[in-house]
Design a protein around this motif. Structure first.
Motif, mmCIF file in Angstrom:
data_model
loop_
_atom_site.group_PDB
_atom_site.id
_atom_site.type_symbol
_atom_site.label_atom_id
_atom_site.label_comp_id
_atom_site.label_asym_id
_atom_site.label_seq_id
_atom_site.Cartn_x
_atom_site.Cartn_y
_atom_site.Cartn_z
ATOM 1 N N CYS B 54 4.261 -4.324 1.758
ATOM 2 C CA CYS B 54 4.390 -2.869 1.643
ATOM 3 C C CYS B 54 3.540 -2.379 0.469
ATOM 4 C CB CYS B 54 5.863 -2.519 1.432
ATOM 5 S SG CYS B 54 6.227 -0.771 1.463
ATOM 6 N N LYS B 56 1.418 1.297 -1.407
ATOM 7 C CA LYS B 56 1.347 2.745 -1.498
ATOM 8 C C LYS B 56 -0.051 3.157 -1.935
ATOM 9 C CE LYS B 56 3.042 3.461 -6.266
ATOM 10 N NZ LYS B 56 3.249 2.194 -6.977
ATOM 11 N N SER B 57 -0.534 4.235 -1.336
ATOM 12 C CA SER B 57 -1.784 4.807 -1.838
ATOM 13 C C SER B 57 -1.425 6.141 -2.466
ATOM 14 C CB SER B 57 -2.812 4.952 -0.725
ATOM 15 O OG SER B 57 -2.635 6.146 -0.020
ATOM 16 N N TYR B 58 -1.918 6.358 -3.682
ATOM 17 C CA TYR B 58 -1.426 7.495 -4.456
ATOM 18 C C TYR B 58 -2.470 7.977 -5.437
ATOM 19 C CZ TYR B 58 -0.868 3.899 -7.991
ATOM 20 O OH TYR B 58 -1.110 2.877 -8.872
ATOM 21 N N GLU B 66 2.712 10.583 -10.115
ATOM 22 C CA GLU B 66 2.168 9.983 -8.897
ATOM 23 C C GLU B 66 2.457 10.862 -7.690
ATOM 24 O OE1 GLU B 66 2.758 5.173 -9.736
ATOM 25 O OE2 GLU B 66 3.469 6.073 -7.877
ATOM 26 N N ILE B 68 2.154 10.455 -3.632
ATOM 27 C CA ILE B 68 1.873 9.407 -2.656
ATOM 28 C C ILE B 68 1.282 9.983 -1.383
ATOM 29 C CG2 ILE B 68 2.893 7.606 -1.225
ATOM 30 C CD1 ILE B 68 4.704 6.934 -3.518
ATOM 31 N N GLN B 70 0.119 7.906 1.170
ATOM 32 C CA GLN B 70 0.492 7.082 2.322
ATOM 33 C C GLN B 70 1.234 5.839 1.866
ATOM 34 O OE1 GLN B 70 -2.904 5.357 4.407
ATOM 35 N NE2 GLN B 70 -1.483 3.984 5.477
ATOM 36 N N PHE B 71 2.242 5.480 2.653
ATOM 37 C CA PHE B 71 2.803 4.145 2.507
ATOM 38 C C PHE B 71 2.130 3.253 3.539
ATOM 39 C CE2 PHE B 71 6.454 6.647 0.919
ATOM 40 C CZ PHE B 71 6.614 6.028 -0.308
ATOM 41 N N ILE B 97 3.858 -2.590 -3.338
ATOM 42 C CA ILE B 97 5.258 -2.366 -3.679
ATOM 43 C C ILE B 97 6.033 -3.670 -3.513
ATOM 44 C CG2 ILE B 97 7.316 -1.043 -3.053
ATOM 45 C CD1 ILE B 97 5.461 1.106 -1.937
ATOM 46 N N VAL B 165 11.826 0.926 0.013
ATOM 47 C CA VAL B 165 11.166 1.430 -1.192
ATOM 48 C C VAL B 165 12.120 2.318 -1.987
ATOM 49 C CG1 VAL B 165 9.054 1.456 0.193
ATOM 50 C CG2 VAL B 165 10.129 3.605 -0.428
ATOM 51 N N LEU B 169 9.883 6.898 -4.964
ATOM 52 C CA LEU B 169 8.608 6.875 -4.249
ATOM 53 C C LEU B 169 8.671 7.747 -3.009
ATOM 54 C CD1 LEU B 169 7.532 3.127 -4.559
ATOM 55 C CD2 LEU B 169 6.943 5.078 -6.000
ATOM 56 N N TYR B 173 6.378 11.012 -2.147
ATOM 57 C CA TYR B 173 5.721 11.202 -0.855
ATOM 58 C C TYR B 173 6.078 12.572 -0.271
ATOM 59 C CZ TYR B 173 4.469 10.492 4.049
ATOM 60 O OH TYR B 173 3.927 10.619 5.308
#
Lengths: 186, 186
Positions: B54, B56-58, B66, B68, B70-71, B97, B165, B169, B173
């Motif tokens: 898993c 995350k893009s942030y 942060e 987010i 996309q997960f 993650i 998660v 987070l 998101y």
DNA sequence: ACATTCATCACAGATTTGGTGTGATGTTTG
DNA sequence: CAAACATCACACCAAATCTGTGATGAATGT
């Protein structure tokens, strides 16, 4: 006085203007505990100076075990020098043991700065010599001393370290298992 | 069947030989929790497919918060598409993650593969269309829906996410504070 | 062959960290 | 001004990590 200036002036003297010039080549960066500044495989083009915090540079072997090359704390420099100087992929990783504040200089900027300011070239040359001596002594200590002796030397040289970092990391630095380290302490 | 094959075959059919060809363009990589695959400022030349784990893009804003984008979980693709496609420095970071196993393909190899295998060009074209639709819907949801509604939609679409998660987070998101998210849950 | 020095495995207890909920208060916006 | 949120502060819980210690066994030098 800026802590970096204080640090540099331990080796060479600087005027205000000179230090401003030096500082202008650095950039600040903040990292939190667990964050990496170098991962295995990276091409490293930055050298970091630690304003605040604590980091470790280490190699992960085939069994997944960490071997710690260096700890870094306030006023220390840290990077993967092999990758930084030879422009090859890094074999080691560097991450934060605590939240840290760093100043970094890129390879390119370091070249520029040293070209422009001979004093800084001298600074890094001196630092490099001291670094070499420290590494040699570490090698000799690993060859010559028992685990207990290495433990005692480290404890004497860097007592703060034992308050700040988990014992298993000390063990990974000394080259013993954490259980053995625990028993050395008594 | 290889999970990547299963994934691709949800959109297009492949023969054994074709899949072997596809797979030969990918490389496996393992990363541990907290490790990054993309850092702000990087030039990203790889697209990652998540075999396990898993991520995350942030984006980190000026206040250090942060956000987010996309997960990523099993069978998802992740990278900074802006940097990957436009060859510009990345504005975002991507990190793990959980410990994760990934397969990546470089931009160059993706070009080669699509040139060589029209089917894969179709695959990525389709995937890209679906991706665009998902992004549009996310935008509309951010514009149109209240935090509570966004929460409900996410919970319905990806209930697993809430087990895996931390809520903070999820909050990053959904675009709410973690306290607000906590209160939405009741 | 034996003592020394360590690694490894297993476990249990202590400590720390991170995650989570909730009240109080403040800010923005239609 | 009311609704919908953020922010700060705090307290609690659960999970992860840290730490010491016993049992056992392998490697090494004498």
């Amino acid at each position: 006085m800026h802590p970096l200036r204080k640090h540099i002036e331990e080796l060479i003297a600087l005027t205000d203007e000179e230090f401003d010039m030096v500082l202008s080549y650095f950039e600040p960066i903040q990292k939190r505990k667990h964050q990496y500044i170098v991962q295995e495989g990276d091409l490293v083009d930055k050298e970091y100076w630690i304003l605040d915090g604590c980091l470790k540079s280490y190699l992960v072997d085939d069994d997944g075990k960490e071997h710690i090359l260096q700890f870094g704390m306030e006023n220390w420099w840290i990077t993967d020098y092999e990758s930084f100087i030879k422009h090859t992929p890094s074999k080691i990783s560097i991450d934060c043991i605590e939240d840290s504040e760093l100043l970094f200089i890129t390879f390119e900027n370091r070249e520029k700065l040293t070209a422009q300011m001979h004093k800084m070239e001298r600074f890094w040359a001196k630092k490099s010599k001291f670094g070499r001596i420290a590494l040699q002594n570490r090698i000799l200590s690993l060859l010559k001393n028992s685990a207990k002796e290495r433990y005692d030397v480290l404890l004497e040289q860097y007592p703060q370290l034992f308050q700040r970092v988990p014992k298993k990391l000390i063990a990974a630095y000394l080259g013993v298992s954490r259980e053995t380290l625990s028993r050395l302490q008594s």
